[in-house]
Scaffold this motif. Structure first.
Motif, PDB file in Angstrom:
ATOM      1  N   VAL A 206       1.747   6.571  -6.840  1.00 19.88           N
ATOM      2  CA  VAL A 206       0.655   7.477  -7.233  1.00 19.88           C
ATOM      3  C   VAL A 206       1.043   8.927  -6.979  1.00 19.88           C
ATOM      4  O   VAL A 206       0.819   9.805  -7.827  1.00 19.88           O
ATOM      5  CB  VAL A 206      -0.646   7.102  -6.473  1.00 19.88           C
ATOM      6  N   LEU A 207       1.657   9.194  -5.829  1.00 15.80           N
ATOM      7  CA  LEU A 207       2.086  10.564  -5.524  1.00 15.80           C
ATOM      8  C   LEU A 207       3.140  11.045  -6.531  1.00 15.80           C
ATOM      9  O   LEU A 207       3.109  12.199  -6.974  1.00 15.80           O
ATOM     10  CB  LEU A 207       2.628  10.646  -4.094  1.00 15.80           C
TER      11      LEU A 207
ATOM     12  N   ILE B 113       0.837  -1.208   0.000  1.00 12.79           N
ATOM     13  CA  ILE B 113       0.000   0.000   0.000  1.00 12.79           C
ATOM     14  C   ILE B 113       0.868   1.253   0.000  1.00 12.79           C
ATOM     15  O   ILE B 113       0.626   2.205  -0.744  1.00 12.79           O
ATOM     16  CB  ILE B 113      -0.966  -0.008   1.212  1.00 12.79           C
ATOM     17  N   ILE B 114       1.913   1.251   0.834  1.00  6.65           N
ATOM     18  CA  ILE B 114       2.820   2.409   0.889  1.00  6.65           C
ATOM     19  C   ILE B 114       3.515   2.591  -0.465  1.00  6.65           C
ATOM     20  O   ILE B 114       3.623   3.717  -0.969  1.00  6.65           O
ATOM     21  CB  ILE B 114       3.853   2.237   2.021  1.00  6.65           C
TER      22      ILE B 114
ATOM     23  N   THR C 186       1.069   4.004  -2.894  1.00  7.85           N
ATOM     24  CA  THR C 186       0.824   5.419  -2.559  1.00  7.85           C
ATOM     25  C   THR C 186       1.974   6.290  -3.062  1.00  7.85           C
ATOM     26  O   THR C 186       1.748   7.352  -3.644  1.00  7.85           O
ATOM     27  CB  THR C 186       0.663   5.583  -1.036  1.00  7.85           C
ATOM     28  N   ILE C 187       3.202   5.846  -2.845  1.00  8.47           N
ATOM     29  CA  ILE C 187       4.376   6.610  -3.311  1.00  8.47           C
ATOM     30  C   ILE C 187       4.361   6.722  -4.832  1.00  8.47           C
ATOM     31  O   ILE C 187       4.610   7.800  -5.388  1.00  8.47           O
ATOM     32  CB  ILE C 187       5.681   5.957  -2.800  1.00  8.47           C
TER      33      ILE C 187
END
Length: 91
Positions: free
Chosen positions: A16-17, A9-10, A13-14
């Motif tokens: 996507v960011l 998930i992290i 998220t990274i």
């Protein structure tokens, strides 16, 4: 298993960011390019107008000066010829 899920998930998220940052930078660059193009176009148009006005003013002043000088010479020549004719007639 939970640790792997959190890491996944992290990581997502990274990623996507990072993608969002890239998109934001692309949009910023596109806006900057458009702004620069517009500023350049407006500036060039202003410079062209100012230059044309300056050239026109200088040319008009030069043409006026030359024309007035030539007219003065012609008027003097005509006056001299007229005076010569007057002298011939009166003599």
């Amino acid at each position: 298993m939970k640790e792997n899920a959190v890491i996944t998930i992290i990581s997502i998220t990274i990623i996507v960011l990072n993608m969002m940052m890239i998109i934001v930078l692309d949009i910023k660059n596109a806006i900057m390019m458009a702004t620069m193009a517009e500023v350049t176009t407006v500036t060039m148009a202003e410079i062209m107008v100012a230059t044309m006005a300056e050239i026109t003013a200088a040319t008009m002043a030069e043409v006026t000066g030359v024309t007035m000088a030539e007219v003065t010479v012609v008027v003097k020549d005509v006056a001299a010829v007229g005076a010569g004719c007057f002298n011939l007639i009166n003599n």
